[in-house]
Each structure stands twice: as C-alpha cells, then as structure tokens.
Motif scaffolding. Structure first.
Motif, PDB file in Angstrom:
ATOM      1  N   ILE A  66      -5.991   0.646   7.231  1.00 35.78           N
ATOM      2  CA  ILE A  66      -4.631   0.090   6.810  1.00 35.78           C
ATOM      3  C   ILE A  66      -3.900   1.160   6.513  1.00 35.78           C
ATOM      4  O   ILE A  66      -4.316   2.781   6.849  1.00 35.78           O
ATOM      5  CB  ILE A  66      -5.123  -0.306   5.475  1.00 35.78           C
ATOM      6  CG1 ILE A  66      -6.653  -0.918   5.366  1.00 35.78           C
ATOM      7  CG2 ILE A  66      -4.282  -0.064   4.406  1.00 35.78           C
ATOM      8  CD1 ILE A  66      -5.435  -2.482   4.741  1.00 35.78           C
ATOM      9  N   VAL A  67      -2.437   1.215   6.126  1.00 39.43           N
ATOM     10  CA  VAL A  67      -1.697   2.266   6.403  1.00 39.43           C
ATOM     11  C   VAL A  67      -0.650   2.295   5.282  1.00 39.43           C
ATOM     12  O   VAL A  67      -0.221   0.950   4.917  1.00 39.43           O
ATOM     13  CB  VAL A  67      -0.872   2.561   7.806  1.00 39.43           C
ATOM     14  CG1 VAL A  67      -1.692   3.202   8.650  1.00 39.43           C
ATOM     15  CG2 VAL A  67       0.005   1.449   8.186  1.00 39.43           C
ATOM     16  N   PRO A  68      -0.201   2.754   4.675  1.00 39.43           N
ATOM     17  CA  PRO A  68       1.122   3.300   4.214  1.00 39.43           C
ATOM     18  C   PRO A  68       2.459   2.009   4.428  1.00 39.43           C
ATOM     19  O   PRO A  68       2.593   2.091   5.709  1.00 39.43           O
ATOM     20  CB  PRO A  68       1.815   4.139   3.358  1.00 39.43           C
ATOM     21  CG  PRO A  68       0.385   4.807   3.580  1.00 39.43           C
ATOM     22  CD  PRO A  68      -0.317   4.635   4.579  1.00 39.43           C
ATOM     23  N   GLY A  69       2.380   0.942   3.696  1.00 39.44           N
ATOM     24  CA  GLY A  69       3.167  -0.123   4.160  1.00 39.44           C
ATOM     25  C   GLY A  69       2.867  -1.698   4.440  1.00 39.44           C
ATOM     26  O   GLY A  69       3.453  -2.432   4.416  1.00 39.44           O
ATOM     27  N   ASP A  70       1.465  -1.333   4.326  1.00 45.67           N
ATOM     28  CA  ASP A  70       1.154  -2.117   5.040  1.00 45.67           C
ATOM     29  C   ASP A  70       0.919  -3.346   3.421  1.00 45.67           C
ATOM     30  O   ASP A  70       1.320  -2.563   2.237  1.00 45.67           O
ATOM     31  CB  ASP A  70      -0.404  -2.614   4.934  1.00 45.67           C
ATOM     32  CG  ASP A  70      -0.828  -1.980   6.651  1.00 45.67           C
ATOM     33  OD1 ASP A  70       0.058  -2.583   7.612  1.00 45.67           O
ATOM     34  OD2 ASP A  70      -1.383  -2.141   6.959  1.00 45.67           O
ATOM     35  N   TYR A 106     -10.273   5.077  -0.918  1.00 47.62           N
ATOM     36  CA  TYR A 106      -8.801   4.163  -1.977  1.00 47.62           C
ATOM     37  C   TYR A 106      -7.917   4.099  -1.728  1.00 47.62           C
ATOM     38  O   TYR A 106      -7.178   5.549  -1.541  1.00 47.62           O
ATOM     39  CB  TYR A 106      -8.974   5.551  -3.198  1.00 47.62           C
ATOM     40  CG  TYR A 106     -10.320   5.810  -3.783  1.00 47.62           C
ATOM     41  CD1 TYR A 106     -11.359   5.901  -3.410  1.00 47.62           C
ATOM     42  CD2 TYR A 106     -10.188   5.044  -5.356  1.00 47.62           C
ATOM     43  CE1 TYR A 106     -12.869   6.185  -4.622  1.00 47.62           C
ATOM     44  CE2 TYR A 106     -10.989   5.136  -5.812  1.00 47.62           C
ATOM     45  CZ  TYR A 106     -12.978   5.755  -4.763  1.00 47.62           C
ATOM     46  OH  TYR A 106     -13.932   5.673  -6.271  1.00 47.62           O
ATOM     47  N   VAL A 107      -7.620   2.932  -1.376  1.00 45.89           N
ATOM     48  CA  VAL A 107      -6.181   2.236  -0.592  1.00 45.89           C
ATOM     49  C   VAL A 107      -5.664   2.058  -2.282  1.00 45.89           C
ATOM     50  O   VAL A 107      -5.741   1.470  -3.114  1.00 45.89           O
ATOM     51  CB  VAL A 107      -6.515   0.948  -0.585  1.00 45.89           C
ATOM     52  CG1 VAL A 107      -5.142   0.646  -0.016  1.00 45.89           C
ATOM     53  CG2 VAL A 107      -7.366   1.467   0.582  1.00 45.89           C
ATOM     54  N   SER A 108      -4.051   3.044  -2.761  1.00 47.14           N
ATOM     55  CA  SER A 108      -3.614   2.935  -3.630  1.00 47.14           C
ATOM     56  C   SER A 108      -2.538   1.717  -3.934  1.00 47.14           C
ATOM     57  O   SER A 108      -1.378   1.987  -2.723  1.00 47.14           O
ATOM     58  CB  SER A 108      -2.856   4.265  -4.391  1.00 47.14           C
ATOM     59  OG  SER A 108      -3.811   4.828  -4.510  1.00 47.14           O
ATOM     60  N   VAL A 109      -2.215   0.661  -4.565  1.00 46.77           N
ATOM     61  CA  VAL A 109      -1.227   0.154  -4.683  1.00 46.77           C
ATOM     62  C   VAL A 109       0.577   0.617  -5.689  1.00 46.77           C
ATOM     63  O   VAL A 109      -0.174   1.193  -6.717  1.00 46.77           O
ATOM     64  CB  VAL A 109      -1.077  -1.511  -4.728  1.00 46.77           C
ATOM     65  CG1 VAL A 109      -2.387  -2.013  -3.497  1.00 46.77           C
ATOM     66  CG2 VAL A 109      -2.428  -1.818  -5.570  1.00 46.77           C
ATOM     67  N   ASP A 110       0.831  -1.075  -5.337  1.00 43.13           N
ATOM     68  CA  ASP A 110       2.050   0.017  -5.945  1.00 43.13           C
ATOM     69  C   ASP A 110       2.152  -1.465  -7.773  1.00 43.13           C
ATOM     70  O   ASP A 110       3.390  -1.408  -8.119  1.00 43.13           O
ATOM     71  CB  ASP A 110       3.453  -0.543  -5.678  1.00 43.13           C
ATOM     72  CG  ASP A 110       3.390  -2.018  -4.703  1.00 43.13           C
ATOM     73  OD1 ASP A 110       2.469  -2.936  -4.843  1.00 43.13           O
ATOM     74  OD2 ASP A 110       3.898  -2.123  -4.397  1.00 43.13           O
ATOM     75  N   GLY A 111       0.955  -1.686  -8.334  1.00 40.17           N
ATOM     76  CA  GLY A 111       0.596  -2.436  -9.234  1.00 40.17           C
ATOM     77  C   GLY A 111      -0.467  -1.485  -9.752  1.00 40.17           C
ATOM     78  O   GLY A 111      -0.931  -0.591 -10.360  1.00 40.17           O
ATOM     79  N   VAL A 133      -9.999  -0.581  -3.861  1.00 41.42           N
ATOM     80  CA  VAL A 133      -7.986  -1.159  -4.264  1.00 41.42           C
ATOM     81  C   VAL A 133      -7.764  -1.221  -5.742  1.00 41.42           C
ATOM     82  O   VAL A 133      -8.200  -1.411  -6.415  1.00 41.42           O
ATOM     83  CB  VAL A 133      -7.713  -2.289  -3.555  1.00 41.42           C
ATOM     84  CG1 VAL A 133      -5.815  -2.692  -3.857  1.00 41.42           C
ATOM     85  CG2 VAL A 133      -8.391  -2.799  -2.328  1.00 41.42           C
ATOM     86  N   VAL A 134      -6.680   0.369  -5.662  1.00 48.02           N
ATOM     87  CA  VAL A 134      -6.745   0.828  -7.039  1.00 48.02           C
ATOM     88  C   VAL A 134      -4.986   0.798  -7.676  1.00 48.02           C
ATOM     89  O   VAL A 134      -3.950   0.544  -6.210  1.00 48.02           O
ATOM     90  CB  VAL A 134      -7.242   2.150  -7.267  1.00 48.02           C
ATOM     91  CG1 VAL A 134      -8.715   2.253  -7.131  1.00 48.02           C
ATOM     92  CG2 VAL A 134      -6.163   2.754  -6.325  1.00 48.02           C
ATOM     93  N   VAL A 140       0.476  -1.450  -0.282  1.00 51.42           N
ATOM     94  CA  VAL A 140       0.096   0.038   0.024  1.00 51.42           C
ATOM     95  C   VAL A 140       1.539   1.614  -0.274  1.00 51.42           C
ATOM     96  O   VAL A 140       2.057   1.447   1.160  1.00 51.42           O
ATOM     97  CB  VAL A 140      -1.177   0.446   1.006  1.00 51.42           C
ATOM     98  CG1 VAL A 140      -1.759   1.426   1.558  1.00 51.42           C
ATOM     99  CG2 VAL A 140      -1.706  -0.934   1.340  1.00 51.42           C
ATOM    100  N   GLY A 141       0.711   2.281  -1.010  1.00 48.32           N
ATOM    101  CA  GLY A 141       1.490   3.161  -0.682  1.00 48.32           C
ATOM    102  C   GLY A 141       0.422   4.509  -0.604  1.00 48.32           C
ATOM    103  O   GLY A 141       1.665   5.703   0.103  1.00 48.32           O
ATOM    104  N   THR A 142      -0.642   4.539  -0.505  1.00 48.10           N
ATOM    105  CA  THR A 142      -1.427   5.828   0.046  1.00 48.10           C
ATOM    106  C   THR A 142      -3.127   5.703   0.329  1.00 48.10           C
ATOM    107  O   THR A 142      -3.739   4.106  -0.084  1.00 48.10           O
ATOM    108  CB  THR A 142      -2.375   7.054  -1.574  1.00 48.10           C
ATOM    109  OG1 THR A 142      -2.832   6.949  -2.229  1.00 48.10           O
ATOM    110  CG2 THR A 142      -0.264   7.478  -1.404  1.00 48.10           C
TER     111      THR A 142
END
Ligand code: LLP
Length: 428
Positions: A371-375, A312-317, A350-351, A296-298
């Motif tokens: 949920i926080v960045p880094g999870d 909106y949970v932004s991931v690195d893909g 999840v975006v 998770v990034g943001t």
C-alpha cells in the motif's frame, strides 16, 4: 470502467473519487431499496401495520424518497430529521416522531405536519403534546415508550431497554400505566399504542421476544384495570448487520417470523386481541448499502513488542466521518479499492488525520504490504451512523455522500467546504 478496481453500482471507485473527492460516502441505491422492500415484506407478513425507516441512521431527501417509494414510513428523532422527511414529500401520517426531550417548537411542527405518531417519553411531554394538539384543533395519536427491563446483548451505549437510563417509562414500576391513564383522559390525545426499543445491533429475536412478552403483559393489565385496548405495538429497531465476517445476524424473514409468533402466543395466553405491530429498522436498511472511500496519505511501519511490525495507514478522514470505532469499539472490514495487489498481507491499522491517537477507523486489518500514498481504501458497511454522526473536528469539512445506480452517480449530500465552515464565524 478500468480493470482491477472496486466497482459499486456499476461505478469504478476511482472515477467516483476523481469526480467527487475523498473521503467519499457511496450509497448503492438499488441495495437500499432492496433492503427496504425485504424488511417491509417480512414484517408485514408477521403482522406489521407499518415499518418505519429510522432516519437517525442517515437521512437526506433522496434516501427519504427511496424508502418511502418502497413502502416504508419514516421515524424521525428531531425537528431537523422531520424537516428532511417533509421536504422529501413524505406524507405526515407516515412519519413517527421520537425524542426524549422534544422542544415545543418541534412538537408544534410535527403536529402541523400531520405526523401520524408522536412517541411520548415523559409525563412532561404528555401535557406539552396535549396542549399543542389542542391549540391546533387536532386529536394527536400518541404511543407511550416503555422500558421493559431487557438487557440487550450489545454495547452499553446503544442498549436502551434497561431501566436506569433516560428513555421510556418503566413497566415494572407502574409508571407506564400511569402515563396511559393520563393520556386517555385528554381529549386532544388518542392513545394509539405502546412503543419499546431494546437497543441496536442485535443479532437474534431473543431480546425482542422478552420485550414483546412484557409489553403484552402491560397490555393485559391496561385492559383489565383501565379498560384500555393496546391496538398497536411498536417494537422499535435494532436489527443487526454484519460489519465483519464474525458477525452473523439472523435473516430478517426469520427474525420477523419469530417475533410475530411470540406476540401471537402471548396475546392468546393473555386473552387479549393481538395488536398490529410496527418496527423501525435504520442500520439494517442503509448500513450495508454504504461504503466509505478514503485516500491513503502516509504509511508508517511501527515495531511492536516481539519484533512484529504494524503498518499505520493514514487516510484523509477519520473520527470526524466515522466515530463508531472510537465510541463503540466498532470493527469494520477494509480493502484496497483502487487496484489489485498480489503483495503479502501486512498487519495494518487504518487511522485518520485527527490530532488524537484514538482516531482509528479500523483497528486491525490485513492489507497488502505494498500500500502506498494515493491508493484508495474502501471501508464496508458505513451507510449507517457514520455521516449522520459526523463532526467538523479539526475543522474538517464533512464528506460528500453520493448514490450510485446502473453506472451513474448522483449527489445525495454535497461535500462541505471550508467556506461553509468559515461562514459560521462572523469574523473580527
Ligand atoms: N428506534 C429507536 C427508538 C431508536 O432509538 C433507534 C436507534 C432505532 C429505532 C434504529 O435502530 P437501528 O435499527 O438503526 O439499530 N449510533 C449507534 C446506534 C444508536 C441507535 C440509536 N437508536 C451506532 O452507531 O451503533
């Protein structure tokens, strides 16, 4: 292994990401092998001569070896997939080649590799395969791919048996009969049987049963009018899997039993001998055995009409490693993977990190509110049609695929690097 994190194949997902980076595809080797065995056994029991793993779902040399060690052949749909299967040491006669527009080069490589079945998809191809086989001095066994006119209950883009589309030769218009008439006249081709694939992500035997009945009708006609026997009937792939709790696919043993029974019944009624069956499951072998891990990034709360908040949970893909949500409106199950949370569930989406609002991995999910960045998040059942349909959109290098087994990881496909991508560009 630490407490509280998701483990797969005895590997803590945090350790896997620490070693191989994120996003990461993780395949459970034991699960792939177990599924391959189950499908092989169920369909052999129902009268199959061969079960092929459909490489398009995902292929690598490791996967090709696992499934062939478990007794499956491999269905390839391009020269690239064929190259991987051959490189893995899969014997040519256990490979079947598909494609509605195989190039001459692909046909030649297939014939040189001793591919056991080439599936004919057009009149043009009959001539091409016959020429290539004749030049190579071999008699090439071929199947004729037919359309049976079944509307499979699945997304339009993955349904393939209706008539108004690019695959196959129609039974109802007599085009399939004409293809067989041409093939049996050519000394470099052996007519090995009929192929029908009705679509993908199918949950019950009904569509296969209608398809089988229509193909048996064709077989009867071929015998009566041309004296040609159909000794093999390949009913394709398409066996569905559960992506979410609401998906309820029929168990494979029952599916196989029902399809086998219909073929026997129809053949008896038609007065013809029962052809050997073949199948080509892809998703059902590899899909549930794979997950994607994302970091998770943001996290961004967005207020909806009525005051409801969606996170909106932004991931690195994103859509570059899973296009299925955007393309087919696919739904997935996602969980927090790197720790246990007792926080309340929160409506979440999840975006990905791409420059499109449609870049959604999971449209509606209930994730813990803390949920926080880094999870790390794990998306389930991404083994099929995710890495194999991945792109480099926005110049994102494609993720690695690892396998896990008994607590150990190994690389199935290494992560692409920016240097891999920049190497394609000759520069100024
Ligand atoms: N055989 C033939 C001739 C096929 O065209 C396919 C899939 C299969 C076998 C394997 O089907 P499976 O058992 O995996 O459902 N990209 C889409 C699926 C497209 C399938 C194309 N053909 C998706 O992500 O759902």
């Amino acid at each position: 292994m630490g407490y509280g994190a998701l483990a797969i194949g005895g590997v803590d997902c945090r350790d896997a990401v620490a070693e191989f980076g994120s996003p990461l595809f993780v395949l459970d080797e034991a699960d792939v092998r177990e599924r391959a065995r189950r499908y092989r056994d169920a369909y052999h029991e129902a009268g199959a001569r061969m079960v092929y793993y459909a490489a398009k779902a995902f292929i690598s040399t490791a996967v090709a070896r696992w499934v062939s060690e478990e007794g499956l052949g491999i269905d390839v749909a391009s020269g690239g997939e064929l190259a991987v299967a051959l490189r893995a040491g899969v014997p040519g006669e256990l490979i079947l080649m598909h494609g509605n527009n195989k190039s001459m080069a692909e046909i030649e490589v297939a014939i040189a590799g001793g591919v056991g079945r080439i599936v004919i998809d057009s009149f043009d191809e009959i001539v091409r395969v016959a020429d290539a086989a004749s030049r190579a001095g071999v008699v090439q066994p071929v199947l004729v791919r037919v359309t049976v006119g079944v509307e499979a209950h699945t997304h339009e883009f993955i349904a393939t048996a209706h008539e108004d589309q690019k695959f196959g030769l129609s039974i109802s218009s007599g085009v399939a009969d004409e293809a067989v008439r041409r093939i049996v006249k050519l000394p470099s081709l052996e007519f090995a049987g009929i192929h029908s694939h009705i679509g993908s992500q199918i949950f019950d035997a009904a569509g296969f049963e209608v398809a089988a009945a229509r193909v048996v009708g064709l077989a009867r006609r071929l015998m009566a009018e041309q004296g040609v026997e159909v000794s093999e009937l390949n009913l394709g792939g398409g066996m569905g899997i559960a992506y979410t709790e609401s998906d309820d696919p029929l168990d494979v043993a029952e599916m196989a039993r029902q399809i086998g029974a219909v073929v026997t019944r129809e053949c008896t009624a038609a007065g013809i001998s029962r052809p050997a069956l073949a199948f080509e499951p892809g998703r059902a072998i590899i899909g549930p055995a794979g997950i994607t891990l994302y970091e998770v990034g943001t996290v961004k709360p967005v207020e909806l009409d009525g005051g409801v908040v969606r996170s909106y949970v932004s991931v690195d893909g994103g859509m570059s490693d899973n296009i299925r949500t955007a393309l087919y409106d696919a739904d997935y199950t996602v969980v927090l993977a790197s720790r246990i949370s007792t926080a309340e569930p929160m409506l979440s989406r999840v975006v990905g990190k791409h420059c499109e609002s449609g870049d959604i991995v999971v449209r509606d999910a209930w994730l813990p509110a803390d949920i926080v960045p880094g999870d790390l998040l794990a998306v389930a059942a991404t083994g099929a049609y995710c890495r194999s349909m991945a792109s480099n959109y926005n110049y994102l290098p494609r993720p690695a695929v690892i396998s896990v087994r008994d607590g150990a990881c190994s690389t199935v496909l290494r992560r692409e690097t920016l240097d891999d991508l920049l190497a394609l560009d000759p520069g100024a």
